[in-house]
Scaffold this motif. Structure first.
Motif, PDB file in Angstrom:
ATOM      1  N   GLN A  87      -5.436 202.563  28.956  1.00  0.00           N
ATOM      2  CA  GLN A  87      -4.735 203.878  28.462  1.00  0.00           C
ATOM      3  C   GLN A  87      -3.060 203.488  28.636  1.00  0.00           C
ATOM      4  O   GLN A  87      -2.788 202.782  29.378  1.00  0.00           O
ATOM      5  CB  GLN A  87      -5.142 205.221  29.016  1.00  0.00           C
ATOM      6  N   TYR A 115       0.694 205.673  28.308  1.00  0.00           N
ATOM      7  CA  TYR A 115       1.103 206.849  28.237  1.00  0.00           C
ATOM      8  C   TYR A 115       2.621 206.712  28.253  1.00  0.00           C
ATOM      9  O   TYR A 115       3.285 205.714  28.330  1.00  0.00           O
ATOM     10  CB  TYR A 115       0.939 207.631  29.594  1.00  0.00           C
ATOM     11  N   PHE A 125      -0.148 210.928  26.730  1.00  0.00           N
ATOM     12  CA  PHE A 125      -0.965 209.910  26.242  1.00  0.00           C
ATOM     13  C   PHE A 125      -0.699 209.524  24.979  1.00  0.00           C
ATOM     14  O   PHE A 125      -0.364 210.293  24.136  1.00  0.00           O
ATOM     15  CB  PHE A 125      -2.522 210.435  26.208  1.00  0.00           C
ATOM     16  N   GLN A 177      -5.916 204.777  24.086  1.00  0.00           N
ATOM     17  CA  GLN A 177      -6.842 204.333  24.850  1.00  0.00           C
ATOM     18  C   GLN A 177      -7.756 203.100  23.917  1.00  0.00           C
ATOM     19  O   GLN A 177      -7.809 202.955  22.671  1.00  0.00           O
ATOM     20  CB  GLN A 177      -7.911 205.309  25.260  1.00  0.00           C
ATOM     21  N   GLN A 184      -9.088 202.313  34.096  1.00  0.00           N
ATOM     22  CA  GLN A 184     -10.100 202.750  34.829  1.00  0.00           C
ATOM     23  C   GLN A 184     -10.900 201.277  35.346  1.00  0.00           C
ATOM     24  O   GLN A 184     -11.020 200.514  34.373  1.00  0.00           O
ATOM     25  CB  GLN A 184     -11.143 203.650  34.496  1.00  0.00           C
ATOM     26  N   SER A 237     -17.551 208.711  34.056  1.00  0.00           N
ATOM     27  CA  SER A 237     -16.452 208.949  33.120  1.00  0.00           C
ATOM     28  C   SER A 237     -15.188 209.484  33.533  1.00  0.00           C
ATOM     29  O   SER A 237     -14.162 209.411  32.910  1.00  0.00           O
ATOM     30  CB  SER A 237     -16.951 209.527  31.798  1.00  0.00           C
ATOM     31  N   TYR A 238     -15.339 210.126  34.894  1.00  0.00           N
ATOM     32  CA  TYR A 238     -14.206 210.869  35.447  1.00  0.00           C
ATOM     33  C   TYR A 238     -13.634 210.073  36.478  1.00  0.00           C
ATOM     34  O   TYR A 238     -12.810 210.607  37.163  1.00  0.00           O
ATOM     35  CB  TYR A 238     -14.401 212.375  35.791  1.00  0.00           C
ATOM     36  N   VAL A 298      -7.944 207.264  37.209  1.00  0.00           N
ATOM     37  CA  VAL A 298      -7.041 206.462  36.370  1.00  0.00           C
ATOM     38  C   VAL A 298      -6.025 205.833  36.976  1.00  0.00           C
ATOM     39  O   VAL A 298      -5.101 206.758  37.624  1.00  0.00           O
ATOM     40  CB  VAL A 298      -6.593 207.077  35.016  1.00  0.00           C
ATOM     41  N   PHE A 330      -2.404 203.998  37.628  1.00  0.00           N
ATOM     42  CA  PHE A 330      -1.362 203.761  36.542  1.00  0.00           C
ATOM     43  C   PHE A 330      -0.403 202.525  37.185  1.00  0.00           C
ATOM     44  O   PHE A 330      -0.437 202.232  38.409  1.00  0.00           O
ATOM     45  CB  PHE A 330      -0.241 205.023  36.597  1.00  0.00           C
ATOM     46  N   LEU A 347      -9.130 216.191  32.303  1.00  0.00           N
ATOM     47  CA  LEU A 347      -9.507 215.146  31.452  1.00  0.00           C
ATOM     48  C   LEU A 347     -10.198 215.929  30.254  1.00  0.00           C
ATOM     49  O   LEU A 347     -10.938 216.657  30.176  1.00  0.00           O
ATOM     50  CB  LEU A 347     -10.901 214.450  32.114  1.00  0.00           C
ATOM     51  N   GLY A 398     -11.868 209.767  28.579  1.00  0.00           N
ATOM     52  CA  GLY A 398     -11.035 210.650  27.650  1.00  0.00           C
ATOM     53  C   GLY A 398      -9.478 210.387  28.156  1.00  0.00           C
ATOM     54  O   GLY A 398      -9.336 209.901  29.274  1.00  0.00           O
ATOM     55  N   GLU A 399      -8.773 211.073  27.477  1.00  0.00           N
ATOM     56  CA  GLU A 399      -7.386 210.804  27.814  1.00  0.00           C
ATOM     57  C   GLU A 399      -7.150 212.033  28.981  1.00  0.00           C
ATOM     58  O   GLU A 399      -7.789 213.058  29.207  1.00  0.00           O
ATOM     59  CB  GLU A 399      -6.211 211.050  26.818  1.00  0.00           C
ATOM     60  N   LEU A 400      -5.973 211.653  29.745  1.00  0.00           N
ATOM     61  CA  LEU A 400      -5.719 212.659  30.799  1.00  0.00           C
ATOM     62  C   LEU A 400      -4.635 213.364  30.072  1.00  0.00           C
ATOM     63  O   LEU A 400      -3.377 212.882  29.582  1.00  0.00           O
ATOM     64  CB  LEU A 400      -5.044 212.040  32.112  1.00  0.00           C
TER      65      LEU A 400
END
Lengths: 114, 116
Positions: A33, A35, A45, A48, A92, A98-99, A102, A104, B95, B103-105
Motif C-alpha cells: 500500500q 500512503y 491511503f 493498494q 502486510q 485480512s486484518y 500493516v 510502514f 480497516l 483493505g486500506e487503513l
C-alpha cells in the motif's frame, strides 16, 4: 521480523521534474500500500497493489509491485507543488488474516521547488 | 467517506502521569489499530484490535500500554505512566474493507502527546 525500507529519504525536485521512490521489503508481501502524509497531517491511503508485477496509475502517479512481491515503486510525472509531502509504502506479510498489521516504511519526503 | 475522530488533538502531560487517547469511528468498523509517529520519523505499529480483544501487538506495546473499547464506540489507548520517549503523534486507524484482499487503513487526524 518484517522490515520495509525506502529510498531516498529526501528528494528535492524542481516543479515539473519527475520523482520516484523505491520500497523494499525483507520478506515477501501479500500486498503493498502507498500512503501520502502532508506536513502536519495524517497518512492518507493512495493505492493498494496485490498481484505480482502489478502496475496501477492514478493520473500522474504510477505504482508498481515487483514480480517477487518484495519491492515496489511510486513514480510521479511532472511534479506539482501539491505533491509535497511524505510518501510511505506499507505492506502486510503473508497473512493469516485480512486484518494483520500493516508495516510502514520510513517514507520519502518530497519537496517541490516552484 | 467514513470518519475517525480522535481526542484530544494535543495533550501535554508530566512524566509518570496516565494518559488516555480516544478514537471514535463514525461508521461501524470491526478492526482498529493504533500507530504512533515520533516527530519526523516512521509510522510505527502499536496494536491491532478485533472483536473486543487485542489481535496483535508490537514490541513497543509493553505493559504500560493498554487498549479497550468500553462502550462499543470509543476505542481508547491508555498509557499508564508516561515517559519522555512516549512523546509522539498517536494515530487511530480503522480497516475499511476486509475479505479476499486487505483493505486500506483510514487514519484519524492524530493526537499529539507531549511528555515533559
Amino acid at each position: 521480523g518484517q522490515q520495509v525500507m525506502q529510498i531516498p529519504q529526501y528528494q528535492h525536485v524542481q516543479e515539473g521534474e519527475d520523482f520516484t521512490t523505491y520500497c523494499n521489503s525483507s520478506t515477501t508481501l501479500s500486498n503493498i500500500q502507498w500512503y501520502k502524509q502532508r506536513p502536519g497531517g495524517h497518512p492518507v491511503f493512495l493505492i493498494q497493489l496485490v498481484k505480482s508485477g502489478e502496475v496501477k496509475k492514478q493520473k500522474r502517479l504510477t505504482f508498481q509491485f515487483g514480480e517477487a512481491k518484495k519491492n515496489s515503486s511510486l513514480h510521479i510525472t511532472a511534479t506539482q507543488t501539491t505533491d509535497v509531502g511524505t510518501y510511505f509504502c506499507a505492506g502486510q506479510g503473508m497473512m493469516k488474516t485480512s486484518y494483520d498489521k500493516v508495516i510502514f516504511g520510513p517514507g520519502t519526503s518530497l519537496s517541490v521547488i516552484p | 467517506e467514513p470518519e475517525v475522530t480522535q481526542t484530544p488533538s494535543h495533550q501535554v502531560t508530566q512524566m509518570g502521569q496516565e494518559v488516555i487517547l480516544r478514537c471514535v469511528p463514525i461508521s461501524n468498523h470491526l478492526y482498529f489499530y493504533w500507530y504512533r509517529q515520533i516527530l519526523g520519523q516512521k509510522v510505527e505499529f502499536l496494536v491491532s484490535f478485533y472483536n473486543n480483544e487485542i489481535s496483535e501487538k508490537s514490541e513497543i506495546f509493553d505493559d504500560q500500554f493498554s487498549v479497550e473499547r468500553p462502550d462499543g464506540s470509543n476505542f481508547t489507548l491508555k498509557i499508564r505512566s508516561t515517559k519522555l520517549e512516549d512523546s509522539a503523534m498517536y494515530f487511530c486507524a480503522v480497516l475499511l474493507t476486509a475479505g479476499e484482499y486487505t483493505g486500506e487503513l483510514f487514519f484519524g487526524e492524530g493526537s499529539r502527546l507531549t511528555v515533559l
